[in-house]
Design a protein around this motif. Sequence first.
Motif: not given
Length: 485
Positions: A100-104, A106-109, A170-176, A187-188
């Motif tokens: 949820r943090v990674g999605r918030g 917006d790490l990927v353009r 794992l959560g951050l990679l999942w958010s990407v 994006v894989r």
Amino acid sequence: MSSSGGGSIATPLVRGVVAAAVSLGTVLAITVVPALAAQIAGSGSSATALDAVLIALNLLVLGHGGGVTLGTGVIEGATTLTPLGLSLLLVAVSALGMRRVGRGLDLVRDDGVLRTRALRDAGGALGAYTAVYAVGMAVVGALGRSGEASPVIASALVSAALISVVGGLLGLLWSVRREATATVPAVRVLALLPAPFDAVARAVLLALGGLVAAATALVVVLLVISIPGQSALFDQLAPGVVGGAVLTLLQLALLPLLIVWAMAVLLGGTVSVGSGTALSLHGVETGVLPALPMLAAIPQPGAAPVWVWALLVLPVAAVVLGAYRLVRDTAGLALRDRVTAWVAYPALVVVAVLLLAGLSTGRIGEGRLVHLGPEMSTLLLPLLGIVVLSTAAVIGLLATPAVPWARGLVGSLRERVERAEQEERGAGAARSGATDDDAADEDSTGSGASTASDAATAPDTSTASDAEEAEERGTSLAAGSPSER
């Protein structure tokens, strides 16, 4: 200022702190609620609600991989056996929180590339999450101290930090990760790794997945076979409805532990379940086991039949499958990258298996259960042999000129054999033709000789017959009547 603009680190830090607080509340509820339910249902038990909460807090420390010192009279000493099922659940809670943090953040353009300062923001959020979560678990361990159980604060802090880092990453990679749309590329996670390490990661995950699947299948078969024994132990414990539910949850928390133990046995190692107990492909030696229904799945003591060694095919097949995927994915790379991948793959598989085996090893007190889990000294050499030899065989067959050379050698041998057979057939045909000509000549010569002999003997035969006729006529005339004379 928004973190996506890259001007401030405040928002990632705040997000990490909030996510850690939510995760702590979630894991507390996961352990405390079942403990309180068991205490309420256990009308014959002298334990209070506070005792149930303390037990839950100690179990939570064990689930993170920490240690607890027990002094119950029945169990004395340090307890370090980790219920891996609970550990996996805790990792999942951390992964969901950081996703949820990674999605918030917006790490990927939109074009599928990491935005500016994305790594800084992700690192800041993960650092804040880990710090708050680890400190919170240290506080939980301190609150869980009682006269019979004392969590080790240092181990609670370190183990909670490890769980939060693994789950957070794992959560951050999942958010990407993102699926492709008509306007946005996919994006894989593994595609973000540079070659050849992306191929190595896929191959290692495939091999580990195969090993875990084989071990899980073995455990399931043993559990199904041992259902009568498990039912008998469950009836002896008579836990009741709520107690039975809690016992079932405890066994589910220990089930991944048994799967890792089964994987160690499949790889040729030995697993100890206390003093005087050893499980391996050679056979089973069992002593006094804890009264846990799922332990009825352990086979009866005695030497194993010879066919059990055929189970080694399962881990070999898993390693071969990963090596095949590696060779296929790295076929178009330079030789240096391919060699790097060929060396990294078996090394990472061995390290991952040893890490899992180490996490599944522990103790319960200082008595008979002083050692539980795989014996690393018996696992290392078989593991190296299976992984290294299987990988080398696949690489030798698919990634070197060995197969084309062997095919060319077999083809040349076949051509020589066919050529020799053709020459032999030609020589045989020539010999049979010459034999037929000789026979024909002999037949013609024999027929001419017979004609000549017939011609030579024919006049003699007619002359002799004419003389005989004349002599007969003369005799008849001599014997005729006087008048005729």
